[in-house]
Enzyme design. Sequence first.
Site, PDB file in Angstrom:
ATOM      1  CB  SER A 137      -0.907   0.007   1.235  1.00 56.52           C
ATOM      2  OG  SER A 137      -1.536   1.265   1.410  1.00 56.52           O
ATOM      3  CE1 TYR A 150      -5.348  -3.261   3.445  1.00 60.85           C
ATOM      4  CE2 TYR A 150      -4.309  -1.095   3.375  1.00 60.85           C
ATOM      5  CZ  TYR A 150      -4.766  -2.225   2.723  1.00 60.85           C
ATOM      6  OH  TYR A 150      -4.631  -2.326   1.360  1.00 60.85           O
TER       7      TYR A 150
END
Length: 273
Positions: A137, A150
Site C-alpha cells: 500500500s 491494515y
Amino acid sequence: MTDPQVWLITGASRGLGRACAEAALEAGHRVVGTARNVEPLEELARKYPDRLLPLPMDVADRRCVFDGVERAAAAFGRLDVVVNNAGGMLYGMVEEATEEQIRAHLDVNFFGAVWVSQATLPHLRAQGGGRLLQVTSMGSGGGMATVGFYGAGKAALDSVGEALAMEVERFGVKVTNVQMGGYNTGLFATGTTATEPLPQYQALRTEMEEMWGDTAGPEPETAAPVILRLAALPDPPRRLIVGGQSFDHVLEMDRAREELYRSWEHLSRLAPG
C-alpha cells in the site's frame, strides 16, 4: 507482446486481483485465479476455458496454500508471475480491536502472503526465474488512525518483500513491492471487518470519515495495465507506487517525515550509536 506466461493471482475474485486476471488473459497469458470463493470467476472461466483455472484457496491456511500452488504449477506446467494480492481491511481504532480480529487480519494480509511466497519460490527458483509481486500500500510507510492494523500488515509485507528481493535475485527471481493507491477494489465494502466503536473515539472517527470522503477512487482496471507492464520488465524496481496522486502523497509523507527527523536531529545525535 511478451511470450505467454502463467500467472498465479491470489484474491482474484474481485478488485485488483480480478482486474489483473482479466488483463493477463486478454494479453494471451494463462491464469490461476485463487480465492476462498471462486464462484465469481465462473463466467470468466467460461470465456477462457483453456487459460483460466479458478482455484479455491484460503491463504490463511498454510497447508491449503502449499497444496494449491502444487495444483497450479501442475495445471500449466510452470509459474512465471505471482501476484500476492489477497487481503482484507480491519477498520477501527487500535484499542477497539479484539485479539481474534487482529490475528485473523494478519493471517490473511501478512502471513497469507508469506505462505504464498514460500510455496511458489521453489518453483520459480527451479526454473531459473520469475516475478513475485507483493501488493502492499502507498500508506505502508506509516500508520494512520482507524486503519492501523491494515498499515501494519502492509508495512510488514513491505519489509519482508525487500528482504526477499535480496535473497532470491541471484536465482533470477525478481520481487517488487507494489504500493497501491486508493482504488475502488471493494475493500471497504465486502472486504472489511469493523471493530466495536468506543464512544471516546467518536470525534476522531468522524474526522477520519470526513477525510476519507465518499470518493471510491479509480477503478482497478485502470491500474492493471501498469501491473502487466511491471511484470514484463527485465529489471523491475523493488518497489513501485501505483497511481499518480498516490505518488505525490507518498512524496509529501516522506518529506514531512524527513522534516520531523531534522527538527529533532540534535536530540538523536546525543546518543553515540
